[in-house]
Design a protein around this motif. Structure first.
Motif, PDB file in Angstrom:
ATOM      1  N   LYS A 111      48.440  38.791  28.561  1.00  0.00           N
ATOM      2  CA  LYS A 111      47.983  39.943  27.738  1.00  0.00           C
ATOM      3  C   LYS A 111      48.132  41.084  27.911  1.00  0.00           C
ATOM      4  CE  LYS A 111      44.182  38.367  25.840  1.00  0.00           C
ATOM      5  NZ  LYS A 111      42.904  37.871  25.023  1.00  0.00           N
ATOM      6  N   ALA A 153      43.713  37.407  41.376  1.00  0.00           N
ATOM      7  CA  ALA A 153      42.350  36.808  41.274  1.00  0.00           C
ATOM      8  C   ALA A 153      42.121  35.716  42.335  1.00  0.00           C
ATOM      9  CB  ALA A 153      42.124  36.378  39.787  1.00  0.00           C
ATOM     10  N   ASP A 204      46.663  34.889  30.384  1.00  0.00           N
ATOM     11  CA  ASP A 204      45.763  34.780  29.185  1.00  0.00           C
ATOM     12  C   ASP A 204      44.418  34.341  29.677  1.00  0.00           C
ATOM     13  OD1 ASP A 204      44.882  32.576  26.687  1.00  0.00           O
ATOM     14  OD2 ASP A 204      45.089  34.839  26.485  1.00  0.00           O
ATOM     15  N   GLU A 205      44.319  33.458  30.380  1.00  0.00           N
ATOM     16  CA  GLU A 205      42.868  32.834  30.892  1.00  0.00           C
ATOM     17  C   GLU A 205      42.055  33.829  31.583  1.00  0.00           C
ATOM     18  OE1 GLU A 205      46.510  31.259  31.444  1.00  0.00           O
ATOM     19  OE2 GLU A 205      45.616  31.235  33.404  1.00  0.00           O
ATOM     20  N   LEU A 206      42.541  34.981  32.129  1.00  0.00           N
ATOM     21  CA  LEU A 206      41.773  35.804  32.833  1.00  0.00           C
ATOM     22  C   LEU A 206      41.739  37.289  31.939  1.00  0.00           C
ATOM     23  CD1 LEU A 206      42.019  34.769  36.443  1.00  0.00           C
ATOM     24  CD2 LEU A 206      40.226  34.425  35.206  1.00  0.00           C
ATOM     25  N   ALA A 207      42.519  37.358  30.961  1.00  0.00           N
ATOM     26  CA  ALA A 207      42.844  38.526  30.408  1.00  0.00           C
ATOM     27  C   ALA A 207      41.692  39.020  29.266  1.00  0.00           C
ATOM     28  CB  ALA A 207      44.022  38.626  29.496  1.00  0.00           C
ATOM     29  N   TRP A 208      40.405  39.064  30.000  1.00  0.00           N
ATOM     30  CA  TRP A 208      39.053  39.203  29.232  1.00  0.00           C
ATOM     31  C   TRP A 208      38.319  40.295  29.941  1.00  0.00           C
ATOM     32  CZ3 TRP A 208      39.113  37.234  24.371  1.00  0.00           C
ATOM     33  CH2 TRP A 208      39.927  36.124  24.078  1.00  0.00           C
ATOM     34  N   VAL A 209      37.679  41.119  28.945  1.00  0.00           N
ATOM     35  CA  VAL A 209      36.703  42.201  29.642  1.00  0.00           C
ATOM     36  C   VAL A 209      35.790  41.702  30.341  1.00  0.00           C
ATOM     37  CG1 VAL A 209      34.957  43.839  28.620  1.00  0.00           C
ATOM     38  CG2 VAL A 209      37.023  43.660  27.472  1.00  0.00           C
ATOM     39  N   GLY A 210      35.592  42.274  31.622  1.00  0.00           N
ATOM     40  CA  GLY A 210      34.689  41.819  32.653  1.00  0.00           C
ATOM     41  C   GLY A 210      35.150  41.275  33.669  1.00  0.00           C
ATOM     42  N   VAL A 211      36.375  40.625  33.565  1.00  0.00           N
ATOM     43  CA  VAL A 211      37.287  39.954  34.724  1.00  0.00           C
ATOM     44  C   VAL A 211      37.494  40.991  35.844  1.00  0.00           C
ATOM     45  CG1 VAL A 211      39.152  38.919  35.545  1.00  0.00           C
ATOM     46  CG2 VAL A 211      37.728  37.976  33.311  1.00  0.00           C
ATOM     47  N   ARG A 212      37.311  40.774  37.284  1.00  0.00           N
ATOM     48  CA  ARG A 212      37.635  41.504  38.112  1.00  0.00           C
ATOM     49  C   ARG A 212      39.000  41.193  39.120  1.00  0.00           C
ATOM     50  NH1 ARG A 212      33.476  44.829  39.750  1.00  0.00           N
ATOM     51  NH2 ARG A 212      33.814  44.580  42.063  1.00  0.00           N
ATOM     52  N   LEU A 213      39.530  42.073  39.195  1.00  0.00           N
ATOM     53  CA  LEU A 213      40.979  41.815  39.895  1.00  0.00           C
ATOM     54  C   LEU A 213      41.245  42.778  41.008  1.00  0.00           C
ATOM     55  CD1 LEU A 213      43.057  41.581  36.672  1.00  0.00           C
ATOM     56  CD2 LEU A 213      42.181  39.590  37.719  1.00  0.00           C
ATOM     57  N   SER A 243      37.385  47.265  27.839  1.00  0.00           N
ATOM     58  CA  SER A 243      37.603  47.322  26.486  1.00  0.00           C
ATOM     59  C   SER A 243      38.311  48.949  26.593  1.00  0.00           C
ATOM     60  CB  SER A 243      36.456  47.684  25.467  1.00  0.00           C
ATOM     61  OG  SER A 243      35.769  46.546  25.689  1.00  0.00           O
ATOM     62  N   ALA A 244      39.237  49.003  25.515  1.00  0.00           N
ATOM     63  CA  ALA A 244      39.994  50.203  25.134  1.00  0.00           C
ATOM     64  C   ALA A 244      39.144  50.950  23.982  1.00  0.00           C
ATOM     65  CB  ALA A 244      41.309  50.077  24.689  1.00  0.00           C
ATOM     66  N   PHE A 268      39.628  54.173  27.102  1.00  0.00           N
ATOM     67  CA  PHE A 268      38.794  54.495  28.156  1.00  0.00           C
ATOM     68  C   PHE A 268      38.128  55.946  27.995  1.00  0.00           C
ATOM     69  CE2 PHE A 268      40.889  51.473  30.757  1.00  0.00           C
ATOM     70  CZ  PHE A 268      42.300  51.109  30.481  1.00  0.00           C
TER      71      PHE A 268
END
Lengths: 93, 362
Positions: free
Chosen positions: B277, B297, B325-334, B348-349, B351
């Protein structure tokens, strides 16, 4: 919190918000047909002010919380609404 | 050289050959153009947008087949943001479809990758529809910014103030007709104005007379403006043929429509689920990943950056990237590049909070 835990918590919250959105507004959409970053109003999902009121009331009931009436930023998308909900101690727990 | 190009070139706007025509790219003062659109008013020559008239008994049928949007329920002066897809659901372009009246539509969309929108729509072979390229007939100007509504109102008449987003209207000006759409993807108030080329110079002069603080802008700054509000940018945001569902463009699709180009492939992906995503990323102060950088990650590649830059308004680096997709969520750090400590966070959009969300038309 691990990335996997963060992702899972967020996915659960977003899925719940999608459910509230669809049910409260009787939208002819399935959850996978809604993007969590899509603007809810204006150029996006184009919800109107009546939709907004219905949705806000439904979210407050579903999450047992009170949402601000003047926080336009919060209602920009399901993601921004989720950001706000995650900041509420009762909901975050 | 046409009068519009003369007008903007005199104000420092550079024109280049692109996509089979000319495009007003911008000036040496890109930051000034940015400030204008984010804080005041920017006016841009948008001849880079294809302008196609579709009319006739078969016009609705053609546009329903060709696009992802619900054209059937579009009423006069309604505007719909749609996608044109390939059979494999590759995004050919984004576009606005404006219903001018019964069996009459105007399609406005970026020219990209050599796509000739007129030829594309004509290829549907709809015998009862005529498809006409209006690029030579109609100039297109955009007015954008938190006070764009004021410039549009003062130049075109009070009725503009009542024009709602995704609506169009015709305004009589000096014996001519100006077509005005309230659209835009920068997060600010935005209007697209179309009129015959012979009258476009007069319109531009009128705009700058009523709004002397307005700035001449080019199209290049649109990249950053789009990025800041995570508006889909066809130039940047689907470099590997990413699909509408991967790009988060669900809102541009009428999922209840039974047939349109690309639908079978899109419905299959909807059923099977997306594997990646498009997400927004924010970076620590002073750094930002480059376009094409791989994201990690726990040492595992999980995504790639498709657009990035330093946001003057946000005060830090921002990017959009496709992430598994498993990590495409707000708050995840890459992290990027592999093994470094540099860390970006999915957020979230948009910015930035645009000035237009605070300014009310008065």
């Amino acid at each position: 919190m691990s990335n996997a835990a963060v992702a899972k918590r967020r996915r659960v919250l977003i899925d719940r918000l999608k459910g509230v959105l669809i049910e409260s507004l009787q939208l002819p959409l399935a959850p996978e047909e809604i993007s969590e970053d899509a603007p809810l109003f204006g150029i996006g999902m184009a919800l109107d002010s009546i939709d907004a009121l219905q949705f806000v009331v439904a979210v407050e009931e579903a999450f047992s919380c009170s949402l601000p009436s003047d926080g336009i930023w919060i209602y920009r998308s399901l993601n921004t609404l989720a950001d706000h909900l995650e900041s509420l101690p009762a909901v975050a727990a | 050289m046409d009068a519009i190009r003369e007008f903007f070139e005199a104000r420092g706007i550079l024109y280049v050959e692109r996509d089979g025509g000319l495009a007003a790219v911008g000036s040496a003062n890109g930051l000034g153009e940015y400030d204008a659109i984010r804080s005041d008013i920017g006016v841009t020559d948008r001849r880079d947008l294809a302008r196609v008239r579709v009319e006739g008994d078969g016009a609705l049928r053609l546009l329903e087949r060709a696009s992802t949007g619900n054209i059937h329920d579009l009423r006069e002066d309604g505007v719909r943001a749609v996608l044109f897809l390939s059979d494999e659901q590759r995004i050919l372009t984004t576009a606005y479809v404006w219903c001018l009246g019964p069996d009459e539509y105007l399609v406005l969309g970026p020219k990209r990758d050599g796509l000739d929108l007129t030829a594309h729509l004509s290829s549907f072979g709809e015998h009862d529809a005529s498809v006409t390229n209006c690029d030579a007939a109609l100039a297109c100007l955009s007015i954008e910014g938190p006070y764009a509504w004021r410039a549009a109102r003062d130049a075109l008449g009070d009725e503009i103030a009542g024009l709602r987003v995704l609506r169009g209207m015709r305004v009589a000006l000096g014996g001519n007709s100006v077509l005005v759409l309230r659209v835009g993807a920068t997060g600010e108030y935005g209007y697209a104005c179309l009129c015959p080329w012979t009258h476009a110079a007069g319109l531009v002069e009128r705009l700058f007379n009523v709004a002397p603080s307005a700035a001449s802008c080019g199209t290049a700054i649109q990249n950053l403006l789009h990025l800041e509000v995570k508006s889909f940018n066809r130039d940047m945001d689907a470099p590997r043929g990413e699909t509408p569902l991967e790009a988060g463009l669900h809102w541009m699709i009428d999922f209840r429509k039974e047939a349109y180009v690309g639908r079978p492939a899109l419905e299959r992906q909807k059923r099977d689920g997306v594997r990646k995503k498009l997400v927004g990323l924010c970076f620590p102060e002073g750094i930002v990943a480059a376009i094409g950088d791989v994201l990690y990650a726990d040492g595992t590649p999980v995504g790639y950056v498709v657009n990035s830059g330093m946001s003057p308004r946000a005060g830090h680096g921002i990017a959009v990237a496709y992430v598994d997709d498993e990590l495409a969520w707000v708050g995840v750090r890459l992290t990027w590049p592999a093994g470094s400590d540099a860390c970006a966070t999915i957020r979230s959009a948009p910015f930035v909070e645009t000035e237009s969300t605070r300014v009310r038309m008065t």
